[in-house]
Scaffold this motif. Structure first.
Motif, PDB file in Angstrom:
ATOM      1  N   PRO A  97       0.829  -1.209   0.000  1.00 14.74           N
ATOM      2  CA  PRO A  97       0.000   0.000   0.000  1.00 14.74           C
ATOM      3  C   PRO A  97       0.866   1.263   0.000  1.00 14.74           C
ATOM      4  O   PRO A  97       2.101   1.190  -0.077  1.00 14.74           O
ATOM      5  CB  PRO A  97      -0.800  -0.132   1.300  1.00 14.74           C
ATOM      6  N   GLN A  98       0.221   2.390   0.083  1.00 14.08           N
ATOM      7  CA  GLN A  98       0.953   3.654   0.148  1.00 14.08           C
ATOM      8  C   GLN A  98       1.713   3.725   1.470  1.00 14.08           C
ATOM      9  O   GLN A  98       1.130   3.549   2.541  1.00 14.08           O
ATOM     10  CB  GLN A  98      -0.021   4.833   0.039  1.00 14.08           C
ATOM     11  N   PRO A  99       3.034   3.956   1.435  1.00 12.93           N
ATOM     12  CA  PRO A  99       3.802   3.956   2.698  1.00 12.93           C
ATOM     13  C   PRO A  99       3.486   5.180   3.551  1.00 12.93           C
ATOM     14  O   PRO A  99       3.068   6.228   3.052  1.00 12.93           O
ATOM     15  CB  PRO A  99       5.249   3.950   2.224  1.00 12.93           C
ATOM     16  N   ALA A 100       3.719   5.027   4.829  1.00 12.68           N
ATOM     17  CA  ALA A 100       3.521   6.146   5.756  1.00 12.68           C
ATOM     18  C   ALA A 100       4.704   7.104   5.728  1.00 12.68           C
ATOM     19  O   ALA A 100       4.524   8.310   5.943  1.00 12.68           O
ATOM     20  CB  ALA A 100       3.309   5.615   7.179  1.00 12.68           C
ATOM     21  N   HIS A 101       5.914   6.595   5.466  1.00  7.68           N
ATOM     22  CA  HIS A 101       7.113   7.438   5.428  1.00  7.68           C
ATOM     23  C   HIS A 101       8.018   6.956   4.306  1.00  7.68           C
ATOM     24  O   HIS A 101       8.086   5.756   4.005  1.00  7.68           O
ATOM     25  CB  HIS A 101       7.870   7.386   6.762  1.00  7.68           C
ATOM     26  N   HIS A 102       8.711   7.899   3.709  1.00  8.69           N
ATOM     27  CA  HIS A 102       9.701   7.603   2.664  1.00  8.69           C
ATOM     28  C   HIS A 102      10.854   8.583   2.858  1.00  8.69           C
ATOM     29  O   HIS A 102      10.694   9.782   2.651  1.00  8.69           O
ATOM     30  CB  HIS A 102       9.093   7.748   1.271  1.00  8.69           C
ATOM     31  N   THR A 103      12.001   8.079   3.271  1.00  5.94           N
ATOM     32  CA  THR A 103      13.150   8.929   3.580  1.00  5.94           C
ATOM     33  C   THR A 103      14.313   8.589   2.659  1.00  5.94           C
ATOM     34  O   THR A 103      14.445   7.456   2.180  1.00  5.94           O
ATOM     35  CB  THR A 103      13.587   8.751   5.045  1.00  5.94           C
ATOM     36  N   ARG A 104      15.153   9.601   2.435  1.00  8.66           N
ATOM     37  CA  ARG A 104      16.374   9.442   1.640  1.00  8.66           C
ATOM     38  C   ARG A 104      17.538  10.000   2.454  1.00  8.66           C
ATOM     39  O   ARG A 104      17.481  11.139   2.939  1.00  8.66           O
ATOM     40  CB  ARG A 104      16.270  10.182   0.307  1.00  8.66           C
TER      41      ARG A 104
ATOM     42  N   ALA B 233      14.579   4.515   2.751  1.00  9.68           N
ATOM     43  CA  ALA B 233      13.797   3.720   3.690  1.00  9.68           C
ATOM     44  C   ALA B 233      12.322   4.020   3.489  1.00  9.68           C
ATOM     45  O   ALA B 233      11.910   5.189   3.474  1.00  9.68           O
ATOM     46  CB  ALA B 233      14.204   4.023   5.134  1.00  9.68           C
ATOM     47  N   VAL B 234      11.549   2.960   3.301  1.00 10.05           N
ATOM     48  CA  VAL B 234      10.102   3.060   3.144  1.00 10.05           C
ATOM     49  C   VAL B 234       9.466   2.315   4.307  1.00 10.05           C
ATOM     50  O   VAL B 234       9.860   1.177   4.608  1.00 10.05           O
ATOM     51  CB  VAL B 234       9.638   2.473   1.799  1.00 10.05           C
ATOM     52  N   ALA B 235       8.503   2.940   4.985  1.00  5.34           N
ATOM     53  CA  ALA B 235       7.929   2.364   6.206  1.00  5.34           C
ATOM     54  C   ALA B 235       6.416   2.340   6.116  1.00  5.34           C
ATOM     55  O   ALA B 235       5.790   3.268   5.579  1.00  5.34           O
ATOM     56  CB  ALA B 235       8.373   3.164   7.432  1.00  5.34           C
ATOM     57  N   TRP B 236       5.830   1.251   6.644  1.00  2.00           N
ATOM     58  CA  TRP B 236       4.382   1.100   6.781  1.00  2.00           C
ATOM     59  C   TRP B 236       4.069   0.868   8.254  1.00  2.00           C
ATOM     60  O   TRP B 236       4.631  -0.047   8.875  1.00  2.00           O
ATOM     61  CB  TRP B 236       3.867  -0.088   5.951  1.00  2.00           C
ATOM     62  N   ASN B 237       3.206   1.652   8.811  1.00  2.70           N
ATOM     63  CA  ASN B 237       2.827   1.531  10.212  1.00  2.70           C
ATOM     64  C   ASN B 237       1.714   0.500  10.392  1.00  2.70           C
ATOM     65  O   ASN B 237       0.965   0.192   9.474  1.00  2.70           O
ATOM     66  CB  ASN B 237       2.376   2.873  10.778  1.00  2.70           C
ATOM     67  N   ARG B 238       1.649  -0.040  11.606  1.00  2.00           N
ATOM     68  CA  ARG B 238       0.593  -0.958  12.032  1.00  2.00           C
ATOM     69  C   ARG B 238       0.499  -2.189  11.117  1.00  2.00           C
ATOM     70  O   ARG B 238      -0.573  -2.570  10.652  1.00  2.00           O
ATOM     71  CB  ARG B 238      -0.747  -0.248  12.094  1.00  2.00           C
ATOM     72  N   VAL B 239       1.636  -2.801  10.877  1.00  2.00           N
ATOM     73  CA  VAL B 239       1.710  -4.047  10.105  1.00  2.00           C
ATOM     74  C   VAL B 239       2.030  -5.175  11.085  1.00  2.00           C
ATOM     75  O   VAL B 239       2.877  -5.025  11.963  1.00  2.00           O
ATOM     76  CB  VAL B 239       2.770  -3.949   9.001  1.00  2.00           C
ATOM     77  N   HIS B 240       1.345  -6.298  10.935  1.00  2.00           N
ATOM     78  CA  HIS B 240       1.523  -7.390  11.879  1.00  2.00           C
ATOM     79  C   HIS B 240       1.578  -8.726  11.140  1.00  2.00           C
ATOM     80  O   HIS B 240       1.017  -8.862  10.044  1.00  2.00           O
ATOM     81  CB  HIS B 240       0.368  -7.423  12.902  1.00  2.00           C
ATOM     82  N   PRO B 241       2.228  -9.726  11.728  1.00  2.00           N
ATOM     83  CA  PRO B 241       2.190 -11.077  11.158  1.00  2.00           C
ATOM     84  C   PRO B 241       0.922 -11.792  11.606  1.00  2.00           C
ATOM     85  O   PRO B 241       0.408 -11.562  12.705  1.00  2.00           O
ATOM     86  CB  PRO B 241       3.438 -11.745  11.734  1.00  2.00           C
ATOM     87  N   ARG B 242       0.417 -12.658  10.748  1.00  2.00           N
ATOM     88  CA  ARG B 242      -0.752 -13.454  11.104  1.00  2.00           C
ATOM     89  C   ARG B 242      -0.280 -14.729  11.791  1.00  2.00           C
ATOM     90  O   ARG B 242       0.324 -15.610  11.165  1.00  2.00           O
ATOM     91  CB  ARG B 242      -1.585 -13.791   9.872  1.00  2.00           C
ATOM     92  N   LEU B 243      -0.553 -14.836  13.061  1.00  2.00           N
ATOM     93  CA  LEU B 243      -0.108 -15.983  13.845  1.00  2.00           C
ATOM     94  C   LEU B 243      -1.062 -17.149  13.674  1.00  2.00           C
ATOM     95  O   LEU B 243      -2.275 -16.958  13.522  1.00  2.00           O
ATOM     96  CB  LEU B 243      -0.008 -15.603  15.324  1.00  2.00           C
ATOM     97  N   THR B 244      -0.529 -18.337  13.685  1.00  2.00           N
ATOM     98  CA  THR B 244      -1.312 -19.569  13.611  1.00  2.00           C
ATOM     99  C   THR B 244      -0.904 -20.486  14.754  1.00  2.00           C
ATOM    100  O   THR B 244       0.180 -20.345  15.340  1.00  2.00           O
ATOM    101  CB  THR B 244      -1.089 -20.283  12.267  1.00  2.00           C
ATOM    102  N   ARG B 245      -1.757 -21.399  15.086  1.00  2.00           N
ATOM    103  CA  ARG B 245      -1.476 -22.323  16.187  1.00  2.00           C
ATOM    104  C   ARG B 245      -0.539 -23.432  15.723  1.00  2.00           C
ATOM    105  O   ARG B 245      -0.906 -24.612  15.630  1.00  2.00           O
ATOM    106  CB  ARG B 245      -2.777 -22.902  16.738  1.00  2.00           C
ATOM    107  N   ARG B 246       0.665 -23.025  15.413  1.00  2.00           N
ATOM    108  CA  ARG B 246       1.721 -23.933  15.018  1.00  2.00           C
ATOM    109  C   ARG B 246       3.003 -23.512  15.717  1.00  2.00           C
ATOM    110  O   ARG B 246       3.164 -22.361  16.131  1.00  2.00           O
ATOM    111  CB  ARG B 246       1.944 -23.904  13.495  1.00  2.00           C
TER     112      ARG B 246
END
Length: 486
Positions: free
Chosen positions: A261-268, A279-292
């Motif tokens: 998606p559109q990044p929250a920050h883009h720095t040079r 550096a390109v950053a996206w806020n509030r990104v998480h891994p989807r955990l599974t019962r493994r």
């Protein structure tokens, strides 16, 4: 003695080095004199350590080779007190004034030691033409504090050997928790200070570290493999929506740019070593955990661990190869552009730990001894490995005091008196610095050598062979967990 008084900072550095040597000697509960002189021999030997018995030939080691082996086999170290003494030393800080800790595994390789039990397959690179290789050995989990700027210095704070029955992530969590508790007790972190930053490589589960270490004043910053799939925040639920609320948003595949998606920050940032770093950053990104795997026994709903995803690209690398992007995940969900720049710069300092591993093995001879029994390896963890750590910390304290005794073909150090000497050059000058510090070891007593093995009586006890790898099978799926034992 010179009539010109030393500067205040040099006097303070000598006092701190002398205090640590006295405290280190007090931590040696059995065979203290021999162990202390063995550490001085490590620091004052000419060139890299080629063999353990060769250290007994140095001038600083006033005892024979028999006393050296006796000290290693029967000597004891008060590990709790030594850990507190190491933590009480000045801890390096990053550019923003925070403590940055790196955790990684370094193996004690034992390829052909078929009679040595509890060996594991350790990941190594650069041993052959193959990029990655699995070699039998004893892995050690090491925690060190990183410095700012280009340097090969780190402050080793802890080391633990991983056994066949250990869960690597559980050991890492317990080790980091103890190190952080000691840092807080020593006064290196106080309420109101920036949180401690933990940097890891792609072999660590950053989400599990963030979950298990919740409640401590820290941030987790780890590298992700390019095959990972992350999740965006779930869309807001409208009043007319029916059904169960969604916990996860669209997928963000690191290898598929169309899902970004559109990044929250883009720095040079312009760097001298890597060119333009973006550096390109996206806020509030998480891994989807599974019962493994690690979450198979988790009670209740699986947590949603949101963080900031960072993609770092550079124009060039010093090796001249094609630079590849680096994906990082931070446990803080909302970061500013300035914080993103500080984080990826702090992560690049993690590679300084590799220089420390090379120094411990190639110069100080950490893995030179050839042991058979892991019980002996554990004994050496409390003695030999921690002697190496104590020696490395003495070098770190002496680097601003040592003179640059460079070879004719070596370049001068840029600022020898400000502590920019490399660890190898600081070790080269430690022999001249040693008489100015405390020397609590007492002179050896006269004794007779032991009789040894009688001639013509070889060892008739055949050592058993042992397999390599884990000895405990851990369930990775619900089906494995429901299987009957046996």
């Amino acid at each position: 003695m010179s009539s010109v008084p030393d500067p205040a900072d040099r006097v303070e550095s000598l006092r701190r080095l002398g205090w640590f040597r006295e405290e280190f000697y007090a931590c040696l509960t059995r065979r203290p004199d021999a162990l202390f002189e063995l550490t001085d021999a490590l620091l004052c030997a000419d060139g890299p350590v080629q063999s353990l018995v060769g250290l007994s030939l140095t001038v600083e080691h006033r005892r024979g080779h028999g006393a050296l082996y006796d000290a290693i086999n029967h000597g004891r170290v008060d590990l709790g007190r030594l850990r507190q003494a190491v933590t009480a030393l000045p801890v390096p800080l990053a550019a923003d004034g925070r403590i940055v800790l790196a955790i990684d595994v370094s193996p004690w390789l034992r390829r052909e030691a078929h009679t040595s039990p509890e060996r594991l397959y350790c990941h190594v690179s650069g041993q052959t033409r193959a990029q990655d290789q699995r070699v039998p050995g004893w892995p050690y989990s090491i925690v060190a504090a990183l410095e700012t700027g280009r340097t090969s210095w780190t402050a080793i704070l802890d080391a633990v050997r991983l056994g066949p029955a250990d869960d690597e992530m559980a050991v890492a969590c317990a080790q980091l928790r103890e190190v952080i508790d000691r840092l807080i007790t020593a006064g290196h972190w106080r309420p109101g200070d920036p949180p401690i930053l933990i940097v890891t490589d792609s072999g660590y589960d950053t989400a599990r570290l963030a979950h298990d270490l919740a409640g401590l004043p820290l941030q987790i910053l780890g590298r992700l493999r390019t095959s990972r799939v992350m999740r965006l925040p779930a869309p807001q639920r409208t009043p007319t929506t029916v059904g169960r609320p969604r916990h996860h948003g669209p997928e963000l595949r690191l290898s598929d740019e169309s899902t970004w998606p559109q990044p929250a920050h883009h720095t040079r940032t312009e760097t001298r070593r890597y060119g333009i770093a973006q550096a390109v950053a996206w806020n509030r990104v998480h891994p989807r955990l599974t019962r493994r795997a690690a979450w198979i026994s988790h009670s209740g709903p699986l947590p949603i661990l949101e963080g900031t995803l960072i993609r770092l690209t550079v124009d060039r690398v010093p090796s001249g190869q094609n630079p590849k992007p680096i994906w990082l995940w931070c446990s803080t969900p909302d970061l500013s552009a300035a914080q993103v720049n500080l984080l990826w710069q702090a992560y690049l300092r993690r590679f300084d730990l590799e220089h420390t591993f090379r120094l411990l093995k190639q110069t100080l001879g950490w893995t030179r001894p050839r042991l058979r029994d892991p019980a002996a390896a554990d004994t050496w963890t409390w003695t030999w490995t921690w002697l190496i750590i104590a020696a490395h910390n003495q070098l770190r304290l002496a680097r601003s005091l040592a003179d640059d005794l460079r070879r004719p073909w070596e370049k001068p150090a840029t600022s020898a008196r400000t502590g920019r000497l490399s660890p190898t050059r600081a070790r080269r000058a430690f022999r001249n610095l040693r008489p100015q510090t405390s020397q609590p070891a007492q002179a050896p007593k006269r004794t007779r050598p032991g009789p040894g093995r009688p001639p013509g009586s070889p060892n008739r006890h055949r050592a058993p062979h042992h397999d390599v790898g884990k000895t405990i099978h851990r369930a990775r799926t619900q089906a494995d967990l429901q299987k009957p034992e046996g």
